[in-house]
Write a protein that holds these residues in place. Structure first.
Motif, short mmCIF file in Angstrom:
data_model
loop_
_atom_site.label_atom_id
_atom_site.label_comp_id
_atom_site.label_asym_id
_atom_site.label_seq_id
_atom_site.Cartn_x
_atom_site.Cartn_y
_atom_site.Cartn_z
N VAL A 147 -28.57 14.49 44.90
CA VAL A 147 -27.40 15.23 44.42
C VAL A 147 -26.25 15.12 45.42
CG1 VAL A 147 -26.53 17.57 43.99
CG2 VAL A 147 -28.69 16.83 42.96
N GLN A 148 -26.56 15.31 46.70
CA GLN A 148 -25.52 15.25 47.73
C GLN A 148 -24.99 13.84 47.94
OE1 GLN A 148 -27.10 17.07 51.28
NE2 GLN A 148 -27.25 19.10 50.35
N SER A 149 -25.90 12.88 48.04
CA SER A 149 -25.47 11.51 48.33
C SER A 149 -24.73 10.85 47.17
CB SER A 149 -26.66 10.64 48.74
OG SER A 149 -27.64 10.61 47.70
N ALA A 150 -24.96 11.34 45.95
CA ALA A 150 -24.29 10.77 44.78
C ALA A 150 -22.94 11.41 44.48
CB ALA A 150 -25.20 10.88 43.56
N GLY A 151 -22.58 12.45 45.24
CA GLY A 151 -21.28 13.09 45.04
C GLY A 151 -21.21 14.01 43.84
N TRP A 152 -22.33 14.69 43.53
CA TRP A 152 -22.38 15.57 42.37
C TRP A 152 -21.37 16.72 42.46
CZ3 TRP A 152 -23.21 16.13 37.54
CH2 TRP A 152 -23.36 17.40 36.98
N ALA A 153 -21.19 17.31 43.64
CA ALA A 153 -20.26 18.43 43.80
C ALA A 153 -18.84 17.98 43.43
CB ALA A 153 -20.30 18.97 45.22
N GLU A 154 -18.47 16.80 43.89
CA GLU A 154 -17.13 16.28 43.61
C GLU A 154 -16.97 15.90 42.13
OE1 GLU A 154 -18.00 16.16 47.80
OE2 GLU A 154 -19.10 15.27 46.12
N LEU A 155 -18.02 15.31 41.56
CA LEU A 155 -17.97 14.97 40.13
C LEU A 155 -17.83 16.22 39.26
CD1 LEU A 155 -20.53 12.11 39.30
CD2 LEU A 155 -18.07 12.11 38.92
N SER A 156 -18.53 17.29 39.64
CA SER A 156 -18.46 18.55 38.90
C SER A 156 -17.04 19.11 38.92
CB SER A 156 -19.42 19.58 39.49
OG SER A 156 -20.74 19.14 39.37
N LYS A 157 -16.42 19.06 40.09
CA LYS A 157 -15.03 19.54 40.22
C LYS A 157 -14.09 18.68 39.39
CE LYS A 157 -15.71 21.41 44.86
NZ LYS A 157 -15.53 21.12 46.30
N LEU A 158 -14.32 17.36 39.42
CA LEU A 158 -13.49 16.45 38.64
C LEU A 158 -13.59 16.75 37.15
CD1 LEU A 158 -11.72 13.81 39.01
CD2 LEU A 158 -13.75 12.60 38.24
N LEU A 159 -14.79 17.01 36.67
CA LEU A 159 -14.99 17.35 35.26
C LEU A 159 -14.23 18.62 34.88
CD1 LEU A 159 -18.74 16.63 34.39
CD2 LEU A 159 -16.74 15.82 33.14
N ALA A 160 -14.28 19.61 35.76
CA ALA A 160 -13.58 20.87 35.51
C ALA A 160 -12.07 20.65 35.45
CB ALA A 160 -13.93 21.89 36.60
N ILE A 161 -11.55 19.83 36.36
CA ILE A 161 -10.11 19.53 36.37
C ILE A 161 -9.72 18.78 35.10
CG2 ILE A 161 -8.33 18.15 37.53
CD1 ILE A 161 -9.90 18.77 40.19
N TYR A 162 -10.56 17.81 34.72
CA TYR A 162 -10.30 17.03 33.50
C TYR A 162 -10.25 17.95 32.27
CZ TYR A 162 -11.13 13.87 29.58
OH TYR A 162 -11.03 13.22 28.37
N ARG A 163 -11.20 18.87 32.17
CA ARG A 163 -11.23 19.80 31.03
C ARG A 163 -9.96 20.65 30.97
NH1 ARG A 163 -15.53 20.18 27.95
NH2 ARG A 163 -17.46 19.17 28.57
N GLN A 164 -9.47 21.04 32.14
CA GLN A 164 -8.27 21.88 32.20
C GLN A 164 -7.04 21.17 31.62
OE1 GLN A 164 -7.52 25.06 33.10
NE2 GLN A 164 -9.69 25.49 33.32
N LEU A 165 -7.06 19.85 31.69
CA LEU A 165 -5.92 19.08 31.16
C LEU A 165 -5.72 19.29 29.66
CD1 LEU A 165 -6.56 15.63 32.93
CD2 LEU A 165 -4.83 17.32 33.54
N PHE A 166 -6.76 19.71 28.96
CA PHE A 166 -6.70 19.82 27.50
C PHE A 166 -6.74 21.26 27.01
CE2 PHE A 166 -8.45 15.72 28.69
CZ PHE A 166 -7.54 14.89 28.06
N LYS A 167 -6.53 22.19 27.93
CA LYS A 167 -6.50 23.61 27.52
C LYS A 167 -5.08 24.00 27.15
CE LYS A 167 -10.60 25.71 29.34
NZ LYS A 167 -11.18 26.81 30.08
#
Length: 200
Positions: free
Chosen positions: A180-200
């Motif tokens: 989870v850490q080495s694959a950048g899951w924390a950063e990907l999760s944040k990116l998904l949240a930011i992406y979703r916000q673009l369409f609210k």
């Protein structure tokens, strides 16, 4: 007209899969694409129509993770078009509208380079600029992602906890945590949240 998303994609190195692997991957991709409208064409190419553009990036990440589980050479190359769609979409092959046009053009653009695997386009120039940064980051994350990391992240993307993921893949929770850490899951999760916000 409502804004929708269209993913036009193909499987990278699909010809290197044996028949059993190929069948399994196609089943995994089809399961991930439900309940959206999707259609395979020309063997390893496919298209997905999503009524909610906010869901497009998560689905694309899921599809790429499913492919990557077969090894570092496997991936999904995709273009996401975000825009209006004309009328009711019954068959993707004959569907029309801005999202389909942008997605198709994006795929043509991707075909001219070997470096990028994801491109996202909108008629809104400011939104496209943000999507360009998002695409570059996603490609960067996938460049080093291993098959084991992809399997773990695919489960987390579905909402599975790390503890449940460890049980499912029969590994220790510490091993899962390392993936989870080495694959950048924390950063990907944040990116998904930011992406979703673009369409609210």
């Amino acid at each position: 007209m409502a804004i929708s998303a269209v993913i036009t994609a193909d499987i990278v190195n699909s010809t290197l899969l044996d028949k059993t692997q190929e069948k399994k991957l196609y089943q995994q991709l089809q399961t991930a694409m439900e309940p959206n409208k999707w259609e395979f064409y020309r063997g390893d190419s496919f298209q997905v129509y999503l009524k909610e553009p906010a869901d497009a990036l998560q689905l694309l990440l899921k599809l790429r993770m499913e492919a990557r589980q077969y090894g570092p050479g496997f991936d999904i190359r995709a273009s996401i078009g975000i825009g209006e769609v004309s009328g009711q979409v019954r068959k993707l092959g004959v569907a029309a509208g801005e999202a389909f046009i942008l997605s198709g053009r994006g795929m043509d653009e991707l075909g001219k380079t070997n470096d990028n695997r994801l491109l996202m386009r909108s008629a809104d120039a400011a939104l496209t600029a943000t999507l360009d940064v998002t695409s570059l980051f996603v490609d960067y994350i996938f460049r080093e992602m291993t098959g084991k990391q992809a399997r773990v992240l695919s489960l987390l993307l579905d909402g599975t906890t790390q503890a449940a993921a460890a049980k499912k893949i029969r590994k220790s929770q510490s091993t899962v945590s390392k993936h989870v850490q080495s694959a950048g899951w924390a950063e990907l999760s944040k990116l998904l949240a930011i992406y979703r916000q673009l369409f609210k």
